[in-house]
Write a protein that holds these residues in place. Structure first.
Motif, PDB file in Angstrom:
ATOM      1  N   ALA A  62      32.486  44.536  31.873  1.00 52.26           N
ATOM      2  CA  ALA A  62      33.452  44.339  30.786  1.00 52.26           C
ATOM      3  C   ALA A  62      33.607  42.855  30.470  1.00 52.26           C
ATOM      4  CB  ALA A  62      34.796  44.946  31.168  1.00 52.26           C
ATOM      5  N   ALA A  63      33.595  42.015  31.488  1.00 59.07           N
ATOM      6  CA  ALA A  63      33.690  40.568  31.265  1.00 59.07           C
ATOM      7  C   ALA A  63      32.488  40.057  30.473  1.00 59.07           C
ATOM      8  CB  ALA A  63      33.797  39.842  32.609  1.00 59.07           C
ATOM      9  N   PHE A  64      31.287  40.575  30.793  1.00 56.66           N
ATOM     10  CA  PHE A  64      30.096  40.184  30.030  1.00 56.66           C
ATOM     11  C   PHE A  64      30.227  40.626  28.572  1.00 56.66           C
ATOM     12  CE2 PHE A  64      27.610  40.457  34.218  1.00 56.66           C
ATOM     13  CZ  PHE A  64      27.744  39.097  34.442  1.00 56.66           C
ATOM     14  N   ASP A  65      30.780  41.807  28.351  1.00 52.19           N
ATOM     15  CA  ASP A  65      30.963  42.290  26.982  1.00 52.19           C
ATOM     16  C   ASP A  65      31.925  41.388  26.205  1.00 52.19           C
ATOM     17  OD1 ASP A  65      29.307  44.356  27.651  1.00 52.19           O
ATOM     18  OD2 ASP A  65      30.809  45.945  27.476  1.00 52.19           O
ATOM     19  N   LEU A  66      32.969  40.949  26.869  1.00 50.98           N
ATOM     20  CA  LEU A  66      33.933  40.055  26.215  1.00 50.98           C
ATOM     21  C   LEU A  66      33.295  38.710  25.870  1.00 50.98           C
ATOM     22  CD1 LEU A  66      37.058  40.772  28.443  1.00 50.98           C
ATOM     23  CD2 LEU A  66      36.913  41.208  25.980  1.00 50.98           C
ATOM     24  N   LEU A  67      32.470  38.214  26.774  1.00 53.33           N
ATOM     25  CA  LEU A  67      31.861  36.903  26.575  1.00 53.33           C
ATOM     26  C   LEU A  67      30.746  36.935  25.532  1.00 53.33           C
ATOM     27  CD1 LEU A  67      31.588  35.762  30.312  1.00 53.33           C
ATOM     28  CD2 LEU A  67      33.021  34.695  28.559  1.00 53.33           C
ATOM     29  N   SER A  89      43.828  45.863  30.684  1.00 52.27           N
ATOM     30  CA  SER A  89      44.226  44.456  30.855  1.00 52.27           C
ATOM     31  C   SER A  89      44.803  44.211  32.239  1.00 52.27           C
ATOM     32  CB  SER A  89      45.237  44.065  29.776  1.00 52.27           C
ATOM     33  OG  SER A  89      44.641  44.121  28.491  1.00 52.27           O
ATOM     34  N   ARG A  90      45.590  45.173  32.738  1.00 51.20           N
ATOM     35  CA  ARG A  90      46.161  45.017  34.081  1.00 51.20           C
ATOM     36  C   ARG A  90      45.065  44.997  35.135  1.00 51.20           C
ATOM     37  NH1 ARG A  90      50.109  48.601  32.015  1.00 51.20           N
ATOM     38  NH2 ARG A  90      49.041  50.374  32.981  1.00 51.20           N
ATOM     39  N   ALA A  91      44.140  45.948  35.040  1.00 51.32           N
ATOM     40  CA  ALA A  91      43.050  46.008  36.020  1.00 51.32           C
ATOM     41  C   ALA A  91      42.159  44.777  35.915  1.00 51.32           C
ATOM     42  CB  ALA A  91      42.225  47.276  35.784  1.00 51.32           C
ATOM     43  N   PHE A  92      41.887  44.353  34.699  1.00 54.06           N
ATOM     44  CA  PHE A  92      41.044  43.171  34.476  1.00 54.06           C
ATOM     45  C   PHE A  92      41.677  41.930  35.101  1.00 54.06           C
ATOM     46  CE2 PHE A  92      39.088  39.694  32.221  1.00 54.06           C
ATOM     47  CZ  PHE A  92      37.787  40.120  31.960  1.00 54.06           C
ATOM     48  N   LYS A  93      42.983  41.785  34.924  1.00 52.61           N
ATOM     49  CA  LYS A  93      43.675  40.601  35.465  1.00 52.61           C
ATOM     50  C   LYS A  93      43.721  40.624  36.987  1.00 52.61           C
ATOM     51  CE  LYS A  93      47.675  37.635  34.772  1.00 52.61           C
ATOM     52  NZ  LYS A  93      48.917  37.412  33.989  1.00 52.61           N
ATOM     53  N   VAL A  94      43.896  41.818  37.574  1.00 53.17           N
ATOM     54  CA  VAL A  94      43.888  41.930  39.039  1.00 53.17           C
ATOM     55  C   VAL A  94      42.528  41.502  39.586  1.00 53.17           C
ATOM     56  CG1 VAL A  94      43.929  43.553  40.969  1.00 53.17           C
ATOM     57  CG2 VAL A  94      45.678  43.691  39.192  1.00 53.17           C
ATOM     58  N   PHE A  95      41.449  41.907  38.920  1.00 52.56           N
ATOM     59  CA  PHE A  95      40.103  41.621  39.416  1.00 52.56           C
ATOM     60  C   PHE A  95      39.672  40.189  39.110  1.00 52.56           C
ATOM     61  CE2 PHE A  95      35.409  41.718  38.979  1.00 52.56           C
ATOM     62  CZ  PHE A  95      35.083  42.138  40.258  1.00 52.56           C
ATOM     63  N   HIS A  96      39.865  39.741  37.876  1.00 52.74           N
ATOM     64  CA  HIS A  96      39.353  38.434  37.449  1.00 52.74           C
ATOM     65  C   HIS A  96      40.377  37.302  37.540  1.00 52.74           C
ATOM     66  CE1 HIS A  96      35.432  39.791  35.994  1.00 52.74           C
ATOM     67  NE2 HIS A  96      36.028  40.820  35.401  1.00 52.74           N
ATOM     68  N   GLY A  97      41.666  37.653  37.605  1.00 50.22           N
ATOM     69  CA  GLY A  97      42.694  36.621  37.671  1.00 50.22           C
ATOM     70  C   GLY A  97      43.166  36.128  36.324  1.00 50.22           C
ATOM     71  N   VAL A  98      42.571  36.623  35.242  1.00 46.42           N
ATOM     72  CA  VAL A  98      42.975  36.253  33.879  1.00 46.42           C
ATOM     73  C   VAL A  98      42.941  37.506  33.012  1.00 46.42           C
ATOM     74  CG1 VAL A  98      42.162  33.870  34.036  1.00 46.42           C
ATOM     75  CG2 VAL A  98      40.605  35.665  33.238  1.00 46.42           C
ATOM     76  N   ASN A 105      39.253  33.363  24.389  1.00 52.64           N
ATOM     77  CA  ASN A 105      39.762  32.139  23.753  1.00 52.64           C
ATOM     78  C   ASN A 105      39.601  30.865  24.573  1.00 52.64           C
ATOM     79  OD1 ASN A 105      40.766  33.630  21.477  1.00 52.64           O
ATOM     80  ND2 ASN A 105      42.455  34.326  22.768  1.00 52.64           N
ATOM     81  N   GLU A 106      39.318  31.016  25.885  1.00 52.12           N
ATOM     82  CA  GLU A 106      39.242  29.836  26.737  1.00 52.12           C
ATOM     83  C   GLU A 106      38.039  29.929  27.666  1.00 52.12           C
ATOM     84  OE1 GLU A 106      42.901  29.163  28.846  1.00 52.12           O
ATOM     85  OE2 GLU A 106      44.123  29.948  27.218  1.00 52.12           O
ATOM     86  N   THR A 107      37.654  28.796  28.236  1.00 46.17           N
ATOM     87  CA  THR A 107      36.616  28.770  29.269  1.00 46.17           C
ATOM     88  C   THR A 107      37.290  28.973  30.623  1.00 46.17           C
ATOM     89  OG1 THR A 107      35.257  27.249  27.971  1.00 46.17           O
ATOM     90  CG2 THR A 107      34.785  27.418  30.341  1.00 46.17           C
TER      91      THR A 107
END
Length: 295
Positions: A62-67, A89-98, A105-107
């Motif tokens: 999912a992170a690759f898809d976003l990028l 979004s909750r699961a993504f933030k738990v795993f990636h920290g953001v 929008n950010e690096t």
């Protein structure tokens, strides 16, 4: 196809279905074992649960898809099995920290869970005490519980806790064979038997807590099941019987990890379609019985 190839084929199935439904039953069929045994095997080899691995792989992709893409966050959420953008979004933030929106929008620094690949390793650091036994048919009296295979790891410890509280264990203890006859009644001690269905075809499994009440041998007398208990029959088979003495649960966990990562890939045996049996005896003595066939 050998054991390691089967495991890698199951990982390829996961990889090919990260954006679709992943069937635990299909994974078990690929690996020629029950759903329960596949989950157990996976956790000991990968040092994480099957569900955690699948979740981590999906969030990595999912992170690759976003990028790299322009799909909406809600579309990516649905693609990887989340029912809402908030849940994703909750699961993504738990795993990636953001949060996912920050990635757009950010690096930022992200986590990655790489695809697993199994291979045989021979460490030789720890020995295993085991024997291969051609054991005759035997019967067990006990109480069976139907549970969902995916929830087995969480449910089974509670079953044992309840069995001690409700008097089940005391009744079984009072009906053990006489001490001089115990050697004839194997598997010995209190038994935890995990029946996971034929090669992953069942979403439910049966877990039995009981004792051996008969072995098809001349010196073994039949002990009729107690009132309120069922009787379960198992055929003559080849069993790899592993000594797992020590404090629980570490002692049995260590045996399973060595079995799946070292013993089975190098043994020339394959798993048979029979339950895995854990035997709990006195003074921190345990055995693990795993049915096998020649590969």
């Amino acid at each position: 196809m050998d054991w390691v190839e089967k495991l890698n084929e199951s990982i390829s199935y996961i990889e090919g279905n990260l954006a679709a439904e992943i069937s635990y039953e299909k994974l078990a069929r690929i690996a020629n074992c029950s759903v329960y045994n596949y989950q157990r095997m996976f956790s000991y080899i990968a040092d994480k649960s099957l569900s955690e691995y699948i979740r981590s792989r999906r969030l990595t992709m999912a992170a690759f898809d976003l990028l790299n893409g322009r799909d909406r966050i809600i579309d990516i959420a649905l693609k990887y099995g989340y029912e809402s953008q908030d849940a994703f979004s909750r699961a993504f933030k738990v795993f990636h920290g953001v949060s996912p929106s920050v990635v757009r929008n950010e690096t930022v620094q992200l986590r990655s869970c790489p695809k697993l690949s199994f291979q045989i390793t021979i460490k030789g650091e720890n020995h295993m005490n085991y024997q291969i036994e051609q054991w005759p048919a035997f019967r067990v009296m006990g109480i069976a519980h139907k549970i969902g295979t995916k929830a087995a790891f969480e449910v089974i410890p509670k079953l044992w806790e309840d069995a001690w509280k409700d008097g089940t264990m005391q009744r079984l203890m009072e009906n053990f064979p006489a001490e001089e006859e115990l050697l004839h009644y194997r598997p010995a001690g209190f038994l935890g038997i995990a029946e996971g269905g034929r090669w992953g075809d069942a979403e439910e499994m049966r877990y039995i807590i009981g004792i051996t009440n008969h072995v098809e041998a001349e010196e073994c007398k039949y002990i009729p099941p107690l009132e309120g208990f069922e009787e379960f029959a198992y055929p003559a088979a080849t069993w790899a019987v592993f000594e797992a003495n020590g404090e629980l649960p570490e002692a049995t966990q260590k045996i399973y990890k060595q079995f799946y990562t070292e013993w089975l890939p190098n043994s020339g045996y394959e798993l048979a379609d029979l339950p895995v049996i854990e035997c709990y005896m006195q003074e921190n003595r345990q055995e693990v019985w795993i049915a096998v066939t020649k590969g």
